[in-house]
Write an enzyme that holds these catalytic residues in place. Structure first.
Site, short mmCIF file in Angstrom:
data_model
loop_
_atom_site.label_atom_id
_atom_site.label_comp_id
_atom_site.label_asym_id
_atom_site.label_seq_id
_atom_site.Cartn_x
_atom_site.Cartn_y
_atom_site.Cartn_z
N TYR A 15 -19.84 22.10 22.85
CA TYR A 15 -20.33 21.08 21.92
C TYR A 15 -21.64 20.45 22.40
O TYR A 15 -22.68 20.58 21.75
CB TYR A 15 -19.23 20.03 21.77
CG TYR A 15 -19.57 18.83 20.90
CD1 TYR A 15 -20.26 18.96 19.70
CD2 TYR A 15 -19.16 17.55 21.28
CE1 TYR A 15 -20.53 17.86 18.90
CE2 TYR A 15 -19.42 16.45 20.50
CZ TYR A 15 -20.11 16.60 19.31
OH TYR A 15 -20.38 15.50 18.54
N ASP A 35 -21.24 30.67 29.89
CA ASP A 35 -20.03 30.09 29.30
C ASP A 35 -18.95 31.16 29.32
O ASP A 35 -19.24 32.32 29.04
CB ASP A 35 -20.31 29.64 27.86
CG ASP A 35 -19.32 28.60 27.37
OD1 ASP A 35 -18.10 28.88 27.40
OD2 ASP A 35 -19.74 27.51 26.95
N LEU A 37 -16.42 31.10 27.30
CA LEU A 37 -15.96 31.14 25.91
C LEU A 37 -14.46 30.86 25.77
O LEU A 37 -13.86 31.21 24.76
CB LEU A 37 -16.29 32.49 25.25
CG LEU A 37 -17.78 32.84 25.17
CD1 LEU A 37 -17.97 34.17 24.44
CD2 LEU A 37 -18.59 31.74 24.48
N SER A 128 -19.26 10.85 33.22
CA SER A 128 -18.50 10.17 32.18
C SER A 128 -18.35 8.68 32.49
O SER A 128 -18.28 8.29 33.67
CB SER A 128 -17.11 10.81 32.07
OG SER A 128 -16.23 10.01 31.31
N ALA A 129 -18.25 7.89 31.44
CA ALA A 129 -17.97 6.45 31.60
C ALA A 129 -16.59 6.21 32.18
O ALA A 129 -16.30 5.10 32.63
CB ALA A 129 -18.11 5.74 30.26
N TYR A 153 -8.85 13.28 34.89
CA TYR A 153 -10.18 13.68 34.41
C TYR A 153 -11.25 12.77 34.98
O TYR A 153 -12.24 13.22 35.55
CB TYR A 153 -10.22 13.66 32.87
CG TYR A 153 -11.62 13.65 32.34
CD1 TYR A 153 -12.45 14.76 32.52
CD2 TYR A 153 -12.13 12.54 31.67
CE1 TYR A 153 -13.76 14.74 32.05
CE2 TYR A 153 -13.43 12.52 31.21
CZ TYR A 153 -14.24 13.63 31.40
OH TYR A 153 -15.53 13.62 30.95
N LYS A 157 -14.51 13.47 37.85
CA LYS A 157 -15.91 13.10 37.69
C LYS A 157 -16.37 12.18 38.83
O LYS A 157 -17.48 12.34 39.37
CB LYS A 157 -16.13 12.41 36.33
CG LYS A 157 -15.93 13.32 35.14
CD LYS A 157 -16.93 14.47 35.14
CE LYS A 157 -16.80 15.34 33.90
NZ LYS A 157 -17.74 16.48 33.91
N TYR A 181 -21.67 9.66 30.23
CA TYR A 181 -21.56 9.60 28.77
C TYR A 181 -20.51 8.57 28.36
O TYR A 181 -19.50 8.39 29.03
CB TYR A 181 -21.06 10.93 28.18
CG TYR A 181 -21.78 12.17 28.58
CD1 TYR A 181 -23.05 12.17 29.12
CD2 TYR A 181 -21.15 13.40 28.38
CE1 TYR A 181 -23.67 13.35 29.47
CE2 TYR A 181 -21.77 14.58 28.72
CZ TYR A 181 -23.03 14.55 29.27
OH TYR A 181 -23.64 15.73 29.61
N ASN A 202 -8.49 16.83 21.03
CA ASN A 202 -8.05 15.73 21.88
C ASN A 202 -8.83 14.45 21.62
O ASN A 202 -8.47 13.39 22.13
CB ASN A 202 -8.22 16.12 23.36
CG ASN A 202 -7.17 17.12 23.82
OD1 ASN A 202 -5.99 16.83 23.77
ND2 ASN A 202 -7.61 18.30 24.24
N VAL A 221 -3.15 7.29 15.44
CA VAL A 221 -3.94 6.26 16.11
C VAL A 221 -3.11 5.79 17.31
O VAL A 221 -2.07 5.16 17.14
CB VAL A 221 -4.26 5.09 15.17
CG1 VAL A 221 -5.01 4.00 15.93
CG2 VAL A 221 -5.08 5.57 13.97
N GLY A 298 -3.81 6.48 30.33
CA GLY A 298 -5.21 6.63 30.76
C GLY A 298 -6.22 5.93 29.88
O GLY A 298 -7.38 5.79 30.28
#
Length: 356
Positions: A15, A35, A37, A128-129, A153, A157, A181, A202, A221, A298
């Protein structure tokens, strides 16, 4: 640049990687994509070719395959690396921590070893934030303490960032830009490429788009009792094209021999899950049925960025807002209701070559 510098893009069929490839090449660099794939599609590479009007060298291989990686470095005079390859879902990492530690740590370790072997010392890292954990204040700036991560995760990072700090301290030849990000969203305005996860998404936005296009019945949600205005989680959503442009600016920073620096890439605006549902309903003209569900392990209440330093030091600021994110996402999903490929069963494999 007097001569076009070559950028290796790991996870470049994913992405963020695919959108960044376009911006990198349009900015005067050349690129090579790696990649495996496993969570992306060769069709994405074909679409990138269509948008650019020419092919980009592509190698289907796993970043953890040292021999294959060495062959790529041998064939191309690589100046910089953009490292996207990795698995990236907070909730999934809590269910499958070993997969996340093995995949994210091993592929980055192998990449850095091969870079050192071929004397390529410039890397932009897809961070990542989540390295900030539960925010102690908002908006979150780069001075915020890191390491209090709420998921495997996020910890991968954080650990990888620390490894890069150690490398930069031990060898002054290394230059790292760590891009933290917030929440990428949207798609290329052409509608040719966008987020196409394997299996159930996800993340909120692609799941919502699949509900709107009829692929899924309703949206769940997760959490309705957070300490936020409407009880649902609040996040900073950033258009994927803005994010891609941020990587181009980061490449320019690498060329200044920056050592190691970290930047937040976000808009500074937080939106709740319900805000995003209503905005996407307006953009798509579709009702998004949803059901409240328990919180996911998380997740945090709210997280949005202070991106002032990126604006000051990288000359970067988000250009697109919530409306463009939703409109571009809907254009992509409505033009490609089943993503890049017709529905099919994916074989079991470890997805390390996909973008974040």
């Amino acid at each position: 640049m007097s001569e076009a510098e070559c950028v290796l893009i790991t996870g470049g069929a994913g992405y963020i990687g695919s959108h960044t490839t376009i911006e990198v090449i349009n900015s005067g660099y050349t690129a090579v994509i790696i990649d495996n794939l496993c969570n992306s599609s060769i069709e994405c590479i074909h679409r990138v070719t269509k948008i650019l009007g020419h092919k980009v060298p592509f190698y289907q291989c796993d970043v953890r395959n040292k021999k294959a990686l060495q062959q790529v470095f041998s064939k191309h005079k690589i100046a910089h690396v953009l490292h996207f390859a990795g698995v990236k879902a907070v909730g999934e990492s809590c269910r499958k921590p070993l997969m996340y530690y093995k995949n994210n740590m091993e592929c980055t370790f192998t990449l850095l070893e091969v870079m050192r072997e071929y004397e390529v010392f410039n890397l932009v890292f897809s961070s990542s934030a989540t390295v900030y954990g539960v925010p102690k204040y908002l908006p979150v700036d780069e001075k915020h303490v890191t390491g209090g991560c709420t998921s495997p995760y996020g910890r991968t990072k954080y650990y990888l960032e620390q490894m890069m700090y150690d490398l930069a301290a031990a060898d002054e030849r290394w230059n790292f830009v760590l891009l933290r990000y917030f929440n990428p969203a949207g798609a290329h305005p052409s509608g040719e490429i966008g987020e196409d996860p394997s299996g159930p998404p996800n993340n909120l936005m692609p799941y919502m788009a699949q509900v709107a296009v009829g692929r899924r019945k309703e949206l769940q949600v997760f959490g309705s009792d957070y300490d936020t205005p409407d009880g649902t989680g609040v996040r900073d959503y950033i258009h994927v094209v803005d994010l891609a442009v941020g990587h181009v600016n980061a490449l320019k920073k690498l060329s200044s021999k920056c050592g190691i620096v970290a930047y937040n890439l976000g808009t500074g605006q937080g939106y709740s899950v319900l805000d995003m549902i209503h905005a996407f309903e307006k953009a798509s003209g579709k009702e998004i049925p949803y059901q409240m569900a328990p919180r996911r392990t998380g997740d945090v209440d709210s997280c949005y960025a202070d991106a002032t330093i990126a604006q000051k030091e990288l000359g970067w600021k988000a250009k697109y807002g919530l409306t463009e994110m939703c409109e571009d996402l809907w254009r992509w999903q409505s033009m490609n209701p089943h993503g890049f490929n017709p529905p099919q069963e994916n074989g079991d494999c470890l997805p390390n070559g996909h973008a974040k």
